[in-house]
Design an enzyme around this catalytic site. Structure first.
Site, PDB file in Angstrom:
ATOM      1  N   ASN A  24       0.843  -1.210   0.000  1.00 51.61           N
ATOM      2  CA  ASN A  24       0.000   0.000   0.000  1.00 51.61           C
ATOM      3  C   ASN A  24       0.873   1.254   0.000  1.00 51.61           C
ATOM      4  O   ASN A  24       0.598   2.228  -0.705  1.00 51.61           O
ATOM      5  CB  ASN A  24      -0.877   0.050   1.261  1.00 51.61           C
ATOM      6  CG  ASN A  24      -1.942  -1.023   1.280  1.00 51.61           C
ATOM      7  OD1 ASN A  24      -2.267  -1.595   0.243  1.00 51.61           O
ATOM      8  ND2 ASN A  24      -2.475  -1.304   2.459  1.00 51.61           N
ATOM      9  N   GLY A  75      -5.925   1.550   5.721  1.00 53.70           N
ATOM     10  CA  GLY A  75      -5.023   2.086   4.706  1.00 53.70           C
ATOM     11  C   GLY A  75      -4.645   3.545   4.951  1.00 53.70           C
ATOM     12  O   GLY A  75      -3.732   4.064   4.296  1.00 53.70           O
ATOM     13  N   ASP A 101      -1.064   3.798   6.114  1.00 51.94           N
ATOM     14  CA  ASP A 101      -0.119   3.564   5.010  1.00 51.94           C
ATOM     15  C   ASP A 101      -0.055   4.791   4.101  1.00 51.94           C
ATOM     16  O   ASP A 101       1.019   5.166   3.615  1.00 51.94           O
ATOM     17  CB  ASP A 101      -0.539   2.327   4.201  1.00 51.94           C
ATOM     18  CG  ASP A 101      -0.454   1.050   5.029  1.00 51.94           C
ATOM     19  OD1 ASP A 101       0.316   1.022   6.006  1.00 51.94           O
ATOM     20  OD2 ASP A 101      -1.155   0.082   4.701  1.00 51.94           O
TER      21      ASP A 101
HETATM   22  O1  LIG Z   1      -0.615  -6.307   5.264  1.00 53.63           O
HETATM   23  C1  LIG Z   1      -1.401  -6.375   6.197  1.00 53.63           C
HETATM   24  O2  LIG Z   1      -1.258  -7.200   7.101  1.00 53.63           O
HETATM   25  C2  LIG Z   1      -2.560  -5.492   6.322  1.00 53.63           C
HETATM   26  O3  LIG Z   1      -3.153  -5.432   7.369  1.00 53.63           O
HETATM   27  C3  LIG Z   1      -2.970  -4.673   5.157  1.00 53.63           C
HETATM   28  C4  LIG Z   1      -3.702  -3.396   5.505  1.00 53.63           C
HETATM   29  O4  LIG Z   1      -4.309  -2.934   4.354  1.00 53.63           O
HETATM   30  C5  LIG Z   1      -2.813  -2.297   5.937  1.00 53.63           C
HETATM   31  O5  LIG Z   1      -1.840  -2.720   6.798  1.00 53.63           O
HETATM   32  C6  LIG Z   1      -3.588  -1.118   6.475  1.00 53.63           C
HETATM   33  O6  LIG Z   1      -2.980  -0.517   7.566  1.00 53.63           O
HETATM   34  P1  LIG Z   1      -3.365   0.937   8.095  1.00 53.63           P
HETATM   35  O7  LIG Z   1      -2.904   1.900   7.061  1.00 53.63           O
HETATM   36  O8  LIG Z   1      -2.644   1.083   9.366  1.00 53.63           O
HETATM   37  O9  LIG Z   1      -4.863   0.923   8.238  1.00 53.63           O
END
Ligand SMILES: O=C(O)C(=O)C[C@H](O)[C@H](O)COP(=O)(O)O
Length: 320
Positions: free
Chosen positions: A42, A259, A262
């Protein structure tokens, strides 16, 4: 001297993410939308859309899902020369469950991730050295014990070659315990230049909820920037041992918060590469986080550079 070819690279597991069409417990959901995901990936999508020359080191299954991910990522303009499709491995999967309340759960199917074939002797040293920044996260080492050592070696290669290291703990307790996360991440921190963490993650890493103690412990490291990501309220950066809070940008309607962290990281690193002042970086990164939560999907809401300018009122929005 090594001429830097890429602005930013990462190492991580890519997944097919199944977004439920209906809300509620997954056992009653019959239809899903097939998307792609993975924390580190991401961030690279975010970086590429913001105009950075980005690259992804990974392994995917030599299957239809692996091909879909590599084709999509190539389409985003990310360098995939260090992504291999491996035989006898299935590409990792992630099923999301979303409740009416907005609460969400994730079900991973990545126990035998293709990234386990990325051993230390397969690390592309020249490629790592060719980047200005390498962005790493706690997801990759949580998938498998061996990945922890792979990431540790990567950190050492980057550190000794003058490649800046950005690290997001991204602690996923479905994948490892707090104790495993703490022990592993503490060995990484001496090699990190930019630490981008959530409050709970700092509490897990330093084994205390006392922010005064956490601030003391952070001083032991040579970080260039420490960022505390705080969701809708915005984010803070560390300056002379104190948090400086930068409020989040206005959001009309939150659709999906996954996401956003990220997206924030991608925008932060973009600002670092552009050599901006930290206040400008924080405003830009908060804006990207706010834009991501207004779109369904882990990376669909990651904006292009000019979209952020429009969002911040720096560029005229011409609708038709
Ligand atoms: O790869 C992994 O294990 C995931 O959980 C994928 C998730 O899409 C992101 O890690 C989102 O993370 P945030 O941006 O903190 O919401």
């Amino acid at each position: 001297m090594n001429v830097k070819q890429l602005d930013i690279i990462t190492i991580g597991d890519g997944m097919i993410t199944f977004d439920p069409i209906a809300k509620g417990p997954l056992r009653f959901v019959n239809h899903f939308e097939r998307k792609i995901g993975g924390a580190e990936l991401n961030v690279m999508i975010g970086c590429a859309r913001l105009g950075m020359k980005s690259g992804w080191i990974s392994r995917l299954g030599r299957d239809e899902f692996g091909r879909h991910i590599i084709n999509t990522i190539r389409g985003e303009g990310i360098d995939v020369s260090e992504v291999q499709l491996v035989e006898n491995y299935a590409t990792s999967l992630n099923f999301k469950e979303i409740h009416e309340s907005g609460k969400a759960r994730t079900f991973y199917y990545r126990q035998k991730s293709p990234t386990e074939t990325l051993t230390i002797d397969q690390l592309p040293i020249d490629y790592i050295q060719s980047a200005k920044i390498i962005h790493l996260s706690g997801v990759f080492p949580s998938i498998r014990q061996q990945n922890r050592e792979v990431l540790f070696q990567t950190l050492k290669i980057a550190h000794t070659s003058g490649v800046k290291v950005s690290f997001d703990p991204n602690i996923r307790l479905k994948l490892w315990s707090k104790e495993e996360a703490r022990q592993t991440i503490l060995t990484y921190l001496p090699y990190v230049d930019y630490l981008l963490a959530g409050r709970e993650e700092l509490e897990i890493i330093f084994n205390t909820t006392d922010m005064t103690i956490i601030l003391e412990l952070l001083k032991k490291y040579a970080f260039e920037q420490v960022i505390l990501k705080d969701g809708a309220s915005g984010a803070s950066y560390l300056s002379h041992g104190q948090w400086v809070h930068v409020p989040g940008e206005k959001v009309d309607k939150v659709v999906d918060t996954v996401g956003a962290g990220d997206g924030f990281s991608a925008a932060f690193l973009c600002g670092i590469l552009k050599g901006w002042h930290i206040d400008k970086i924080m405003k830009f990164a908060n804006a990207v986080g706010a834009m991501v939560v207004q779109v369904q999907g882990d990376n669909e809401g990651l904006p292009y550079y000019e979209d952020v300018e429009v969002y911040l009122g720096l560029r005229e929005n011409i609708e038709r």
